[in-house]
Write a protein that holds these residues in place. Structure first.
Motif, PDB file in Angstrom:
ATOM      1  N   GLN A   1       0.841  -1.188   0.000  1.00  0.00           N
ATOM      2  CA  GLN A   1       0.000   0.000   0.000  1.00  0.00           C
ATOM      3  C   GLN A   1       0.883   1.248   0.000  1.00  0.00           C
ATOM      4  O   GLN A   1       1.843   1.328   0.765  1.00  0.00           O
ATOM      5  CB  GLN A   1      -0.928   0.025   1.224  1.00  0.00           C
ATOM      6  N   LYS A   2       0.532   2.207  -0.849  1.00  0.00           N
ATOM      7  CA  LYS A   2       1.272   3.450  -0.923  1.00  0.00           C
ATOM      8  C   LYS A   2       0.283   4.598  -0.892  1.00  0.00           C
ATOM      9  O   LYS A   2      -0.645   4.647  -1.694  1.00  0.00           O
ATOM     10  CB  LYS A   2       2.119   3.518  -2.193  1.00  0.00           C
ATOM     11  N   VAL A   3       0.471   5.514   0.079  1.00  0.00           N
ATOM     12  CA  VAL A   3      -0.414   6.655   0.248  1.00  0.00           C
ATOM     13  C   VAL A   3       0.413   7.921   0.055  1.00  0.00           C
ATOM     14  O   VAL A   3       1.448   8.109   0.721  1.00  0.00           O
ATOM     15  CB  VAL A   3      -1.080   6.651   1.644  1.00  0.00           C
ATOM     16  N   GLU A   4      -0.010   8.788  -0.864  1.00  0.00           N
ATOM     17  CA  GLU A   4       0.725  10.026  -1.131  1.00  0.00           C
ATOM     18  C   GLU A   4       0.595  11.029   0.019  1.00  0.00           C
ATOM     19  O   GLU A   4       1.541  11.737   0.351  1.00  0.00           O
ATOM     20  CB  GLU A   4       0.209  10.668  -2.429  1.00  0.00           C
ATOM     21  N   GLY A   5      -0.572  11.071   0.649  1.00  0.00           N
ATOM     22  CA  GLY A   5      -0.793  12.043   1.712  1.00  0.00           C
ATOM     23  C   GLY A   5      -0.813  11.385   3.081  1.00  0.00           C
ATOM     24  O   GLY A   5       0.171  10.784   3.528  1.00  0.00           O
ATOM     25  N   LEU A   6      -1.941  11.490   3.774  1.00  0.00           N
ATOM     26  CA  LEU A   6      -2.082  11.014   5.148  1.00  0.00           C
ATOM     27  C   LEU A   6      -2.750   9.651   5.171  1.00  0.00           C
ATOM     28  O   LEU A   6      -3.753   9.424   4.509  1.00  0.00           O
ATOM     29  CB  LEU A   6      -2.915  12.013   5.963  1.00  0.00           C
ATOM     30  N   ALA A   7      -2.180   8.733   5.959  1.00  0.00           N
ATOM     31  CA  ALA A   7      -2.791   7.433   6.213  1.00  0.00           C
ATOM     32  C   ALA A   7      -3.245   7.428   7.664  1.00  0.00           C
ATOM     33  O   ALA A   7      -2.426   7.585   8.581  1.00  0.00           O
ATOM     34  CB  ALA A   7      -1.807   6.302   5.943  1.00  0.00           C
TER      35      ALA A   7
END
Length: 200
Positions: free
Chosen positions: A169-175
């Protein structure tokens, strides 16, 4: 060519049948040229084929009225159009098969009511402004599944169970993960890497 048919029936008595060539047709009215002259006729209720100029048709005349009963021949390759202004039902007791190279439906609204629907195709494309699916159970089986969306929302009232070989999983902003209880288990290695790590 003129063929006369007189019977003892009060309905068909004096009926004259003719064969002629269509001169013009439109709005349920047909101008037919026969060997006895020009006849203005209406389309019979059972004559769904819409005649065009040049068609060979069969007429029935009685008491000054005339009807086109059937379209007998069309010397050109112009498409055949079946049309009616009545509410129409097609009832087949056993089975109905339609075999064609290309099938096209154009309608403001289409409703299909059936106990079982089986659709098989090598390629299927759906394009809609709004699509809603309501089912008690949905099963999907695919070798590859891709989903692209600007916004994605999912709400599951009870349990979501996921079994994966690998998870990336890759999140550009906030996880953000918020739960009453959170458990993380690993058989071997747990690694947390970051510029800052805050606990508590």
């Amino acid at each position: 060519m003129l063929t006369e048919q007189i019977t003892n029936s009060s309905i068909t008595q004096g009926v004259i049948q003719k064969v002629g060539e269509v001169e013009t047709a439109g709005d349920g009215r047909v101008i037919v040229s026969t060997n006895t002259g020009i006849v203005q006729a209406r389309l019979a209720l059972s004559c769904l084929a819409q005649p065009v100029a040049g068609d060979i048709v069969m007429l029935a005349q009685q008491n000054g009225q005339a009807w086109v009963l059937a379209l007998l021949d069309r010397p050109t390759e112009q498409a055949l159009v079946l049309q009616t202004d009545r509410v129409t039902r097609l009832v087949v007791q056993k089975s109905l098969e339609v075999e064609t190279k290309t099938l096209c439906f154009k309608s403001t609204e289409i409703q299909i009511v059936t106990e079982s629907l089986n659709l098989k195709a090598r390629s299927v494309q759906w394009a809609a402004h709004v699509m809603e699916i309501v089912a008690e159970r949905i099963s999907q089986l695919s070798q590859n599944l891709s989903l692209y969306a600007k916004n994605y929302q999912r709400r599951i009232e009870e349990m979501e169970l996921v079994r994966l070989g690998h998870l990336d999983q890759k999140v550009e902003g906030l996880a953000h993960l918020n739960a009453e209880h959170t458990v993380i288990k690993s058989k071997e290695l747990v690694k947390i890497d970051g510029n800052q790590i805050q606990v508590g």
